[in-house]
Design a protein around this motif. Structure first.
Motif, PDB file in Angstrom:
ATOM      1  N   VAL A  27       0.797  -1.287   0.012  1.00  0.00           N
ATOM      2  CA  VAL A  27      -0.022  -0.016   0.026  1.00  0.00           C
ATOM      3  C   VAL A  27       0.654   1.251   0.016  1.00  0.00           C
ATOM      4  N   LEU A  28       1.841   1.271   0.708  1.00  0.00           N
ATOM      5  CA  LEU A  28       2.896   2.462   0.728  1.00  0.00           C
ATOM      6  C   LEU A  28       4.148   2.205   0.507  1.00  0.00           C
ATOM      7  N   ASP A  29       5.185   2.939  -0.095  1.00  0.00           N
ATOM      8  CA  ASP A  29       6.279   2.543  -0.240  1.00  0.00           C
ATOM      9  C   ASP A  29       7.306   3.842  -0.140  1.00  0.00           C
ATOM     10  N   GLY A  30       8.409   3.618   0.557  1.00  0.00           N
ATOM     11  CA  GLY A  30       9.304   4.771   0.642  1.00  0.00           C
ATOM     12  C   GLY A  30       8.817   5.969   0.879  1.00  0.00           C
ATOM     13  N   ILE A  31       8.005   6.019   1.971  1.00  0.00           N
ATOM     14  CA  ILE A  31       7.474   7.355   2.296  1.00  0.00           C
ATOM     15  C   ILE A  31       8.492   7.968   3.497  1.00  0.00           C
ATOM     16  N   ASN A  32       8.886   9.245   3.032  1.00  0.00           N
ATOM     17  CA  ASN A  32       9.657  10.107   3.851  1.00  0.00           C
ATOM     18  C   ASN A  32       8.897  11.338   4.092  1.00  0.00           C
ATOM     19  N   LEU A  33       8.521  11.666   5.214  1.00  0.00           N
ATOM     20  CA  LEU A  33       7.703  13.055   5.584  1.00  0.00           C
ATOM     21  C   LEU A  33       8.074  13.424   6.906  1.00  0.00           C
ATOM     22  N   GLN A  34       8.005  14.727   7.169  1.00  0.00           N
ATOM     23  CA  GLN A  34       8.134  15.303   8.444  1.00  0.00           C
ATOM     24  C   GLN A  34       6.921  16.419   8.697  1.00  0.00           C
ATOM     25  N   VAL A  35       6.362  16.519   9.695  1.00  0.00           N
ATOM     26  CA  VAL A  35       5.357  17.457  10.182  1.00  0.00           C
ATOM     27  C   VAL A  35       5.761  17.934  11.337  1.00  0.00           C
ATOM     28  N   ALA A  36       5.945  19.385  11.176  1.00  0.00           N
ATOM     29  CA  ALA A  36       6.387  20.082  12.536  1.00  0.00           C
ATOM     30  C   ALA A  36       5.164  21.031  13.115  1.00  0.00           C
TER      31      ALA A  36
END
Ligand code: ATP
Length: 268
Positions: A27-36
């Motif tokens: 379903v998801l692959d290689g997710i890089n994410l930041q939330v400040a």
């Protein structure tokens, strides 16, 4: 300042027993994410691209198959009071009045009755429902119920608000008012926010950043900085912002990004 981080996250759902031909689903692959904390990151993508799965991972309802999710460096290992979730259906407890719904997370924390009622009332004041504390959920409109749900999410003073289509069930007029409300309440709370929405317009309007999730498997394929929420918080009307040429251009650009590949799919 808090930071929620996805590092190289993938998610696979296991094969579904008894359903022939339904194997493991990536379903998801290689997710890089930041939330400040000072951000509202809006996630858009086609139906089935994995948006809710992404939010469920951040909430700790699901564990990633690979990669890590952290809050300020500490791995997310399950649901926690530092991350409050608001769904499309307000999911208020029908046997509690509005005030006790808001007070519920404080009860779980062991806050004494008097104090939690007072804090819940203060939260109801903040969301514009000062006089609705004694009402039962079924005596409230959809927008009011959603505001109670948001007040309840804020009660535990979370570091992050995880919002899964929170305004999706509301009529257009109420939705516009709630968009302004959500921006104000998010800024006042100091919490970071991850917003899942089907609406490109809403993503652009509310997001400090908008990320696009493309399907099969879900990958983050585009990211744009959107400055419109600062304009709304500075007093511009939602209607005026939506009517501006720059908003319309960005809307068209995002629509193209989300639906690129549709023709090939139809032809295939
Ligand atoms: N528990 C599950 N087991 C197996 N597959 C699942 C499960 N939950 C979701 N899926 C599948 O994973 C994919 C992504 O689902 P998800 O709900 O995260 O997408 P979405 O982008 O939020 O969709 P929508 O916009 O329609 O709500 C879909 O193909 C869905 O059928």
């Amino acid at each position: 300042m808090s930071i929620l981080t996805f590092r190289n996250v993938s998610l696979r759902y296991p094969p579904q027993p008894g359903r022939k031909g339904v194997g493991e689903k990536r379903v998801l692959d290689g997710i890089n994410l930041q939330v400040a904390s000072d951000e509202l990151v809006a996630v858009i993508g086609r139906s089935g691209s994995g948006k809710t799965s992404l939010l469920n991972l951040a909430a700790g309802f699901l564990a990633p198959s690979t990669g890590t999710i952290t809050v300020d460096g500490a791995p997310v290992r399950g649901p926690g009071a530092d991350r409050a979730v608001v769904f499309q259906d307000d999911a208020l407890y029908p046997w509690l009045d509005a005030r006790d719904n808001v007070a519920f997370p404080l009860k779980l924390k062991g806050v004494p009755l008097g104090e939690r009622r007072a804090r819940a009332q203060a939260l109801l004041d903040r969301v514009g429902l000062a006089d609705a504390g004694d009402r039962n959920p079924w005596e409230l409109s959809g927008g009011m119920r959603q505001r109670v749900g948001i007040a309840r999410a804020l009660a535990a003073e979370p570091r992050f608000l995880l919002l899964d289509e929170p305004l999706g069930a509301l009529d257009a007029l109420t939705r516009t008012r709630m968009q302004e409300f959500l921006l104000r309440i998010k800024a006042e709370s100091g919490a970071g926010a991850l917003l899942i929405t089907h609406s490109i317009e809403e993503a652009l309007l509310l997001g400090t950043r908008v990320v696009v999730l493309s399907p099969n498997p879900g990958r983050l394929t585009a990211e744009i900085e959107a400055g419109f929420n600062a304009e709304v918080r500075a007093g511009a009307s939602v209607a005026a912002v939506k009517a501006s040429p720059i908003f319309k251009r960005m809307h068209a650009g995002l629509t193209g990004l989300i639906h690129s590949g549709d023709d090939e799919e139809l032809a295939a």
